[in-house]
Design a protein around this motif. Structure first.
Motif, PDB file in Angstrom:
ATOM      1  N   THR A  69       0.564  -1.405  -0.069  1.00 53.42           N
ATOM      2  CA  THR A  69      -0.050  -0.125   0.083  1.00 53.42           C
ATOM      3  C   THR A  69       0.742   1.216  -0.026  1.00 53.42           C
ATOM      4  OG1 THR A  69      -1.610  -1.104   1.071  1.00 53.42           O
ATOM      5  CG2 THR A  69      -1.811   1.162   1.289  1.00 53.42           C
ATOM      6  N   ALA A  72       2.379   1.667  -3.351  1.00 54.39           N
ATOM      7  CA  ALA A  72       1.581   1.982  -4.615  1.00 54.39           C
ATOM      8  C   ALA A  72       1.136   3.380  -4.414  1.00 54.39           C
ATOM      9  CB  ALA A  72       0.203   0.923  -4.441  1.00 54.39           C
ATOM     10  N   HIS A  73       0.696   3.920  -3.097  1.00 53.06           N
ATOM     11  CA  HIS A  73       0.439   5.351  -3.337  1.00 53.06           C
ATOM     12  C   HIS A  73       1.477   6.292  -3.491  1.00 53.06           C
ATOM     13  CE1 HIS A  73      -3.780   4.816  -1.756  1.00 53.06           C
ATOM     14  NE2 HIS A  73      -3.538   3.822  -0.946  1.00 53.06           N
ATOM     15  N   GLY A 118      -6.396   4.831  -8.270  1.00 52.49           N
ATOM     16  CA  GLY A 118      -7.106   3.603  -8.649  1.00 52.49           C
ATOM     17  C   GLY A 118      -6.342   2.817  -9.473  1.00 52.49           C
ATOM     18  N   SER A 121      -2.316   2.250  -8.000  1.00 54.83           N
ATOM     19  CA  SER A 121      -1.919   1.715  -6.825  1.00 54.83           C
ATOM     20  C   SER A 121      -2.850   0.288  -6.624  1.00 54.83           C
ATOM     21  CB  SER A 121      -2.467   2.586  -5.730  1.00 54.83           C
ATOM     22  OG  SER A 121      -4.064   2.756  -5.930  1.00 54.83           O
ATOM     23  N   LYS A 122      -3.904   0.159  -7.664  1.00 56.21           N
ATOM     24  CA  LYS A 122      -4.603  -1.087  -7.711  1.00 56.21           C
ATOM     25  C   LYS A 122      -4.521  -1.683  -9.037  1.00 56.21           C
ATOM     26  CE  LYS A 122      -7.621   0.822  -4.268  1.00 56.21           C
ATOM     27  NZ  LYS A 122      -8.985   1.175  -4.109  1.00 56.21           N
ATOM     28  N   TYR A 123      -5.056  -1.197 -10.069  1.00 57.60           N
ATOM     29  CA  TYR A 123      -5.351  -1.856 -11.390  1.00 57.60           C
ATOM     30  C   TYR A 123      -4.009  -2.235 -12.209  1.00 57.60           C
ATOM     31  CZ  TYR A 123      -6.441  -2.508 -16.282  1.00 57.60           C
ATOM     32  OH  TYR A 123      -6.731  -3.069 -17.483  1.00 57.60           O
ATOM     33  N   GLN A 126      -2.185  -5.159 -10.231  1.00 60.65           N
ATOM     34  CA  GLN A 126      -3.011  -6.173 -10.364  1.00 60.65           C
ATOM     35  C   GLN A 126      -2.951  -6.935 -11.672  1.00 60.65           C
ATOM     36  OE1 GLN A 126      -4.557  -7.163  -7.335  1.00 60.65           O
ATOM     37  NE2 GLN A 126      -4.883  -9.239  -8.672  1.00 60.65           N
ATOM     38  N   GLN A 281      -9.610  -9.730  -9.613  1.00 57.99           N
ATOM     39  CA  GLN A 281      -9.578  -8.336  -8.829  1.00 57.99           C
ATOM     40  C   GLN A 281      -9.191  -7.424  -9.854  1.00 57.99           C
ATOM     41  OE1 GLN A 281     -10.754  -8.789  -5.889  1.00 57.99           O
ATOM     42  NE2 GLN A 281      -9.294  -7.444  -5.121  1.00 57.99           N
ATOM     43  N   HIS A 285     -10.933  -3.622  -9.950  1.00 61.05           N
ATOM     44  CA  HIS A 285     -10.163  -2.592 -10.162  1.00 61.05           C
ATOM     45  C   HIS A 285     -10.043  -1.775 -11.340  1.00 61.05           C
ATOM     46  CE1 HIS A 285      -8.756  -3.713  -6.049  1.00 61.05           C
ATOM     47  NE2 HIS A 285      -7.770  -4.347  -6.395  1.00 61.05           N
ATOM     48  N   ASP A 288     -12.192   0.983 -10.627  1.00 62.03           N
ATOM     49  CA  ASP A 288     -11.816   2.128  -9.878  1.00 62.03           C
ATOM     50  C   ASP A 288     -10.611   2.966 -10.990  1.00 62.03           C
ATOM     51  OD1 ASP A 288     -12.989   1.008  -7.846  1.00 62.03           O
ATOM     52  OD2 ASP A 288     -11.182  -0.169  -7.143  1.00 62.03           O
TER      53      ASP A 288
END
Length: 519
Positions: A69, A72-73, A118, A121-123, A126, A281, A285, A288
């Motif tokens: 986290t 990613a941020h 999003g 940090s996520k997509y 992932q 996921q 994501h 997002d």
């Protein structure tokens, strides 16, 4: 991505420990009630090492999750910061670009780019984990049971196929929603800017109808996007659940018929959802990240436009001149005719040149080319770098603060005495430098606003600028203030190019250049 792969390795280890621990309990007293150990036999296996191992695995996964986290941020913040710098650089290089309004630009660099959280940090992580994690977990399943691995290989590709089908619909819907959001931002900003005029003519309340229609359209697109998002989540969850169920039923029958031992069955069943989770996921994501990707595309379009490149007004002026234009012509995008054509003149150091001609003839266009605000489509422009130019446009920009704050935009180091002197030379000795100014010059009349902007240009000249460019500087001034300003322009000793129709300005000029032609 490396952290996500390490988490997958720990998940495999966790499944290995759990499967052996649980199967060990059932193997402790064969033929008896597996849920209750035989009294006095001590059939329960030693659970201390198992609990300690699982605690270590859980702690490792928690630590990796926190680190994931954090990184990613940080990555998202770095990308957004770079985007904002590049967008502002592009805007400053081409400040007259009308393809993106001020309201749209504000919406883009704030809410729009914040949606990139999003994506980065996520997509994006992932997306790669959807490849690495199934490979890691799939290899573990393959080494344990070939039949289960075959079922995974046959069912796993179904999720990306349905995900792509839903994703294409989501992409189009999100792009349409982003367009409506931009339109709503521009509409609202225009209403706020024109509210005093609308209020004077009694049309303020009538504008609520148009604003409500735009808002309703935006709300409808937002809800439509959310419906697609929830529907896609349902489809992906259903596919993953059915795939895991196929594996569970198959393993159950094989355990009953003694085709697979309990330890291996539990190991595969624990890992089965983990194979499909990363792919699911990605779809979750994606929604997002959709808004962020739409904003990023607009940002790339703005940054990558040819007009956003460095201005071409950098040729060397002829000897004995400070700036010069030769055969200058410019046609604005989508315009049927050139705004100005075949303009040639040069300005010597200390010379006071006035550009005049019919309204719409292209005088402001020439001045903007000299300031480096646009690159002409024809001819050449030789002028100092924008840092060496003091410029006052027809509608000078003002920031919330005081009059002194706005004057110091020309020279931040200017003293209070220098600010007061510049205001006096601009024909506004009565303006209090400490007087508050609202956003966009609220609280100042049109004449006061021009005089403050002219004072700002004068302190910039005092700080070392070589060229003074003024667009209708005496509009709204009385004869005495106009005479004071003209004397101040002469006193600077720098080359001055002024756009004006006023007789007093034309009389004070060293040379008058007439620019005409339809816009």
């Amino acid at each position: 991505m490396a952290i996500g792969s390490l988490v997958a390795v720990l998940t495999v280890a966790q499944a290995w420990v759990l499967s052996r621990a649980i199967a060990g309990v059932f193997d402790a007293a064969p033929g008896l009630d597996y849920l209750t150990p035989t009294p006095g036999t001590g059939a329960w296996p030693a659970l201390g090492p198992v609990i300690a191992t699982l605690a270590a695995i859980f702690a490792g996964k928690a630590l990796l999750g926190w680190l994931n986290t954090l990184l990613a941020h940080r990555a998202a913040a770095a990308v957004k910061s770079r985007f904002r710098r590049d967008i502002m650089a592009a805007r400053l290089a081409d400040p007259l670009n009308e393809k993106t309004s001020t309201a749209g630009l504000v919406n883009l660099v704030t809410v729009g780019l914040d949606a990139l959280d999003g994506f980065y940090s996520k997509y994006l992580p992932q997306l790669v984990l959807a490849i690495t994690v199934p490979v890691i977990v799939g290899v573990a399943v393959l080494t344990a049971d070939l039949t289960s691995a075959v079922i995974v290989a046959l069912t796993l590709p179904l999720i990306p196929v349905f995900m792509m089908l839903v994703g294409w619909t989501t992409e189009a819907r999100t792009a349409r929603r982003w367009h409506l959001q931009q339109r709503l931002a521009r509409h609202f900003a225009d209403l706020v800017a024109g509210l005093p005029t609308l209020q004077v003519f009694g049309r303020a309340k009538a504008q609520a109808i148009g604003l409500r229609k735009t808002e309703d359209a935006h709300r409808g697109e937002t809800m439509g996007t959310l419906r697609i998002s929830f529907l896609s989540a349902l489809v992906l969850e259903l596919l993953a659940t059915l795939s895991v169920a196929v594996m569970a039923v198959t393993i159950g029958f094989r355990v009953v018929h003694h085709e697979i031992d309990l330890t291996t069955a539990l190991f595969v069943l624990i890992l089965a959802p983990e194979v499909f989770l990363p792919v699911r996921q990605v779809g979750v994501h994606y929604h997002d990240a959709a808004d962020g990707m739409a904003a990023a595309q607009q940002a790339f379009d703005l940054i990558g436009e040819p007009e956003a490149a460095a201005p071409t007004a950098s040729a060397t002026p002829p000897a004995g001149t400070v700036l010069a234009v030769d055969g200058l012509g410019h046609t604005y995008p989508d315009a049927a005719a050139p705004a100005v054509s075949d303009v040639t003149f040069a300005v010597a150091p200390g010379e006071f040149v006035v550009l005049t001609g019919p309204s719409g003839g292209g005088k402001t266009t020439v001045l903007n080319a000299l300031a480096g605000f646009l690159s002409p489509t024809l001819g050449t422009v030789a002028a100092p770098a924008r840092a060496r130019v003091a410029h006052v446009g027809q509608n000078p920009g003002m920031l919330a603060g005081t009059i002194a704050d706005n004057v110091r935009l020309g020279a931040p180091q200017a003293s209070d005495a220098a600010v007061a002197d510049a205001l006096a030379r601009a024909g506004a000795p009565g303006l209090d430098p400490a007087r508050p100014v609202g956003d966009d010059g609220e609280g100042l009349s049109a004449g006061e606003r021009r005089r403050v902007a002219t004072a700002r240009a004068l302190v910039r000249i005092d700080a070392g600028a070589d060229v003074l460019l003024l667009d209708e500087p005496t509009a709204g001034l009385d004869a005495d203030a106009e005479e004071t300003l003209l004397r101040s322009i002469r006193a600077t000793g720098v080359a001055a190019v002024v756009v004006s129709h006023r007789a007093a300005v034309l009389a004070a000029a060293d040379r008058v250049v007439t620019i005409g032609g339809p816009r």
